[in-house]
Design a protein around this motif. Sequence first.
Motif, short mmCIF file in Angstrom:
data_model
loop_
_atom_site.label_atom_id
_atom_site.label_comp_id
_atom_site.label_asym_id
_atom_site.label_seq_id
_atom_site.Cartn_x
_atom_site.Cartn_y
_atom_site.Cartn_z
N GLY A 1 19.00 -1.55 14.12
CA GLY A 1 20.32 -1.45 13.49
C GLY A 1 20.36 -2.19 12.16
O GLY A 1 20.95 -1.72 11.19
N HIS A 2 19.72 -3.36 12.13
CA HIS A 2 19.65 -4.15 10.89
C HIS A 2 18.90 -3.36 9.81
O HIS A 2 19.34 -3.31 8.65
N TYR A 3 17.79 -2.72 10.19
CA TYR A 3 17.00 -1.98 9.21
C TYR A 3 17.71 -0.68 8.79
O TYR A 3 17.53 -0.22 7.67
N PHE A 4 18.49 -0.11 9.69
CA PHE A 4 19.30 1.05 9.30
C PHE A 4 20.31 0.65 8.22
O PHE A 4 20.51 1.36 7.23
N LEU A 5 20.96 -0.51 8.41
CA LEU A 5 21.93 -0.97 7.41
C LEU A 5 21.25 -1.21 6.07
O LEU A 5 21.80 -0.88 5.01
N ASN A 6 20.05 -1.81 6.11
CA ASN A 6 19.31 -2.02 4.86
C ASN A 6 19.00 -0.68 4.18
O ASN A 6 19.11 -0.55 2.95
N THR A 7 18.60 0.29 4.98
CA THR A 7 18.27 1.61 4.42
C THR A 7 19.49 2.26 3.78
O THR A 7 19.41 2.80 2.68
N PHE A 8 20.63 2.19 4.47
CA PHE A 8 21.85 2.79 3.92
C PHE A 8 22.35 2.02 2.68
O PHE A 8 23.01 2.60 1.82
#
Length: 275
Positions: free
Chosen positions: A64-71
């Motif tokens: 979830g943390h890496y998804f937020l970084n990607t977005f």
Amino acid sequence: MKKLFLYLILAAVGAVMLYPLLWLVGASFKSNEEIFSSIWFMPQNFDTDSYKNAWQTVTPYTMGHYFLNTFAIIIPKTVFAVTSSVLVAYGFARFDFPLKKFFFALLICGMLMPSIVTIMPRYLMWSKLGLLDTYIPLTLPSLFAEEGMFVFILVRFFKGVPREFDEAARIDGCGTLKTLFYVLMPCIRPAVISIAVFTFLWTMNDFLGPLIMIQSVEKYPLSLALRLSVDSTGQGYEQRKVIAMSVIGLIPSVAVFALAQKKFVSGITAGGLTG
């Protein structure tokens, strides 16, 4: 009968193209031994533990943390790319200015140049500016229409819209920007959506750019987090866990494509016809 035969061929080709994706999803539920013992996509037993482990990753941060970084990279980059490409293409398609043909030729030359040749100069420039390990090197260039192909596609679409639309808008009192956003933009909506989808998918899959510009694991996008899960566990890593991470990582791309499929396909088709 001829149509039935054609449909059977198309179904067979579609099945061949989709099978790797089906295998990927099926393999995420298999054991490591079963993954390499059979090419059949259906697992003998559905084991969902791989997804629980995949979400936790091998770092202190979850997917979830890496998804937020990607977005945090994708959203501004998509907005910048669409806005700047539309404005630049509008200028080339509707206005005359000195050296217009020369600048358009430069744009075409930029499309032919591999992006890899600019990665080192860009790294040195952002290093001098002290902006490495931030998302600025990955997003800010899109504000200047860095993708020449997007501008080229939009120019072809703008030229397909009759100039009488512009003249009618001006008679009604619209200025340059109002004519663009209220009259022309609805006419080229499929192309704009196609550009947004392309930017989303390319940024989601980008590996080299973040690898060079981002050093902190905390700021990694999903593509680097996936690679990190392989590196950090050596030869004994769980293949099904990495595959499960890949499946989770595919969800946003598949969802965006499914939502924009109709406009995306019509935009690509119309772009091919007008180009």
